[in-house]
Design an enzyme around this catalytic site. Sequence first.
Site, PDB file in Angstrom:
ATOM      1  N   ASP A  58       0.851  -1.458  -0.192  1.00  0.00           N
ATOM      2  CA  ASP A  58      -0.160  -0.004   0.002  1.00  0.00           C
ATOM      3  C   ASP A  58       0.711   1.340   0.017  1.00  0.00           C
ATOM      4  OD1 ASP A  58      -2.980   1.214   0.995  1.00  0.00           O
ATOM      5  OD2 ASP A  58      -1.343   2.294   1.979  1.00  0.00           O
ATOM      6  N   TYR A  63       3.991   9.630   1.330  1.00  0.00           N
ATOM      7  CA  TYR A  63       4.596   8.677   2.080  1.00  0.00           C
ATOM      8  C   TYR A  63       5.806   9.164   1.931  1.00  0.00           C
ATOM      9  CZ  TYR A  63       0.335   6.699   2.913  1.00  0.00           C
ATOM     10  OH  TYR A  63      -0.648   5.951   3.207  1.00  0.00           O
ATOM     11  N   LYS A  92      -1.781   6.667  -4.293  1.00  0.00           N
ATOM     12  CA  LYS A  92      -3.145   7.355  -3.993  1.00  0.00           C
ATOM     13  C   LYS A  92      -2.678   8.574  -4.674  1.00  0.00           C
ATOM     14  CE  LYS A  92      -3.234   5.018  -0.190  1.00  0.00           C
ATOM     15  NZ  LYS A  92      -2.402   4.351   0.734  1.00  0.00           N
ATOM     16  N   HIS A 123      -6.467  10.197  -2.380  1.00  0.00           N
ATOM     17  CA  HIS A 123      -6.465   9.379  -1.164  1.00  0.00           C
ATOM     18  C   HIS A 123      -7.286  10.142  -0.285  1.00  0.00           C
ATOM     19  CE1 HIS A 123      -2.676   9.031   1.720  1.00  0.00           C
ATOM     20  NE2 HIS A 123      -3.612   8.668   2.358  1.00  0.00           N
TER      21      HIS A 123
HETATM   22  N1  NAP Z   1      -5.093   5.571   2.982  1.00  0.00           N
HETATM   23  C1  NAP Z   1      -5.448   6.667   3.921  1.00  0.00           C
HETATM   24  O1  NAP Z   1      -5.406   7.913   4.937  1.00  0.00           O
HETATM   25  C2  NAP Z   1      -4.045   5.929   5.322  1.00  0.00           C
HETATM   26  C3  NAP Z   1      -4.389   6.999   6.297  1.00  0.00           C
HETATM   27  C4  NAP Z   1      -3.113   6.171   7.873  1.00  0.00           C
HETATM   28  C5  NAP Z   1      -2.474   4.734   7.380  1.00  0.00           C
HETATM   29  N2  NAP Z   1      -2.636   4.633   5.940  1.00  0.00           N
HETATM   30  C6  NAP Z   1      -1.995   3.440   5.347  1.00  0.00           C
HETATM   31  O2  NAP Z   1      -2.085   2.201   6.472  1.00  0.00           O
HETATM   32  C7  NAP Z   1      -0.392   1.807   6.940  1.00  0.00           C
HETATM   33  C8  NAP Z   1      -1.083   1.001   8.094  1.00  0.00           C
HETATM   34  O3  NAP Z   1      -1.531   1.784   9.300  1.00  0.00           O
HETATM   35  P1  NAP Z   1      -0.327   2.400   9.775  1.00  0.00           P
HETATM   36  O4  NAP Z   1       0.867   2.916   9.461  1.00  0.00           O
HETATM   37  O5  NAP Z   1      -1.204   4.475  10.544  1.00  0.00           O
HETATM   38  O6  NAP Z   1      -0.664   2.152  11.716  1.00  0.00           O
HETATM   39  P2  NAP Z   1      -1.078   0.592  11.893  1.00  0.00           P
HETATM   40  O7  NAP Z   1      -0.229   0.096  11.192  1.00  0.00           O
HETATM   41  O8  NAP Z   1      -2.022   0.225  12.585  1.00  0.00           O
HETATM   42  O9  NAP Z   1       0.485   0.354  13.105  1.00  0.00           O
HETATM   43  C9  NAP Z   1       1.388   0.399  12.871  1.00  0.00           C
HETATM   44  C10 NAP Z   1       2.367   0.303  14.006  1.00  0.00           C
HETATM   45  O10 NAP Z   1       1.978  -1.042  14.959  1.00  0.00           O
HETATM   46  C11 NAP Z   1       3.755  -1.800  15.088  1.00  0.00           C
HETATM   47  N3  NAP Z   1       3.305  -2.615  14.808  1.00  0.00           N
HETATM   48  C12 NAP Z   1       3.220  -3.922  13.457  1.00  0.00           C
HETATM   49  N4  NAP Z   1       2.798  -4.907  13.325  1.00  0.00           N
HETATM   50  C13 NAP Z   1       3.298  -5.200  14.546  1.00  0.00           C
HETATM   51  C14 NAP Z   1       3.075  -6.042  15.368  1.00  0.00           C
HETATM   52  N5  NAP Z   1       3.374  -7.621  15.256  1.00  0.00           N
HETATM   53  N6  NAP Z   1       3.763  -6.782  17.103  1.00  0.00           N
HETATM   54  C15 NAP Z   1       3.613  -4.985  17.268  1.00  0.00           C
HETATM   55  N7  NAP Z   1       3.137  -3.983  16.855  1.00  0.00           N
HETATM   56  C16 NAP Z   1       3.579  -3.866  16.061  1.00  0.00           C
HETATM   57  C17 NAP Z   1       4.484  -1.306  14.110  1.00  0.00           C
HETATM   58  O11 NAP Z   1       5.154  -1.115  15.178  1.00  0.00           O
HETATM   59  P3  NAP Z   1       7.389  -0.363  15.286  1.00  0.00           P
HETATM   60  O12 NAP Z   1       6.777   1.191  14.228  1.00  0.00           O
HETATM   61  O13 NAP Z   1       8.110  -0.388  16.319  1.00  0.00           O
HETATM   62  O14 NAP Z   1       7.320  -1.512  13.594  1.00  0.00           O
HETATM   63  C18 NAP Z   1       3.934   0.246  13.837  1.00  0.00           C
HETATM   64  O15 NAP Z   1       4.781   2.062  13.824  1.00  0.00           O
HETATM   65  C19 NAP Z   1       0.229   3.081   6.477  1.00  0.00           C
HETATM   66  O16 NAP Z   1       1.280   2.137   6.389  1.00  0.00           O
HETATM   67  C20 NAP Z   1      -0.502   2.966   5.427  1.00  0.00           C
HETATM   68  O17 NAP Z   1      -0.050   2.452   4.198  1.00  0.00           O
HETATM   69  C21 NAP Z   1      -3.504   5.228   5.197  1.00  0.00           C
END
Ligand code: NAP
Length: 338
Positions: A58, A63, A92, A123
């Site tokens: 994704d 980003y 996006k 987005h």
């Molecule tokens: N469309 C949109 O507007 C939008 C908005 C937000 C996000 N996104 C997409 O969604 C993706 C994911 O969302 P997000 O990055 O906000 O949050 P997330 O995936 O909910 O959380 C990521 C965090 O969780 C931790 N983590 C991941 N796997 C883990 C595991 N197995 N055990 C323990 N901790 C774990 C990671 O820690 P570490 O840092 O220590 O690895 C990371 O910092 C983004 O990267 C992006 O691609 C899209």
Amino acid sequence: MNEEMKSVDPRLVPVVRLATGDKIPVIGMGTFGSDNYSAVEIAEAVRTAVKMGYRHIDCAAVYGNEKEIGDVLGDMFEQGIIKREELWITSKVWNDKHHDVRGACLESLKKLGLDYLDLYLVHWPFPNHHPPMVDVASRDPNARPYIHEEYMAVWKEMEKLMDEGLVRNIGTSNMTRPKMELLLLDCRIRPACNEMELHPHFQQPELKKYIEDQGIAVIGFSPIGSPNRPERDKTPDDTVPIEDPVIVDIARKHGVHPAVICIKWGAQNGQIPIPFSVKPEKLLSNLQAVVQDPLSAEEMEAIRKQDKNCRFIKGQVFLWPGARSWEDLWDMDGVICQ
Ligand SMILES: NC(=O)c1ccc[n+]([C@@H]2O[C@H](COP(=O)([O-])OP(=O)(O)OC[C@H]3O[C@@H](n4cnc5c(N)ncnc54)[C@H](OP(=O)(O)O)[C@@H]3O)[C@@H](O)[C@H]2O)c1
């Protein structure tokens, strides 16, 4: 990672069939580093993830790492590690490019080193934007509320990208039901996917059901609750899904981190989670989450009951002058907020 890296056979990862007939893997790797990781670190994590068995990445122009990810993908294509057609790559169009969707898409394709995207998303449904890493109180003086004619102009460009074969599927992100209803009335090509915030503390059951009923696949972002999101995106009322006692208890029983339970719940709940990490052990446990040791119906039900209706990605920086609060972005009363 060395040769001993554990991996998951990508053929075991379930897929979701889209209205276009394409199949999207039920888990993707997120690539937004929440300002905590460099573009190169994230790109190298994409290399690790693909070698490990991830087939869905994704991405997004905003980003700031598509060039680095493209370099890694190019490397892997060249070395025969993976073929383009084995991957599902999403990108996006960022809010500042609503007037030039084609240009934005070509730019992402160039940076990613690809000649087509599997999925291209709008987005946000606003052209409002801000410089990177700004304070949450920062506002775009030119920001405007949702204007349907403007969104449809963007969508028509998205449709043309599909006609041209530059993208295989188009979709939306951060939409509300009234905005989606208007889009579905006026579009020529319906969105194949909608990306929205979804985790155990923000389950959005009504919106998710509405989207699914429209034959649109649901991609769940921040599936773990984005615990390391930038401080500017946190408010005192925010909860923490990976600290939820019910989830912690289920995690203990399964012998995994609570984050893994969030991903299992997401995939079993019918959405496509796209968790982020650059750490190999986390990437691996997140991928394994969707191929082994599923949650029981009782566990799914226990997590369903933990919904706190707590949105973490509120979007404050996209507010327009005169807007009351971030809730205005989300049409809380069921009508588009002006
Ligand atoms: N469309 C949109 O507007 C939008 C908005 C937000 C996000 N996104 C997409 O969604 C993706 C994911 O969302 P997000 O990055 O906000 O949050 P997330 O995936 O909910 O959380 C990521 C965090 O969780 C931790 N983590 C991941 N796997 C883990 C595991 N197995 N055990 C323990 N901790 C774990 C990671 O820690 P570490 O840092 O220590 O690895 C990371 O910092 C983004 O990267 C992006 O691609 C899209």
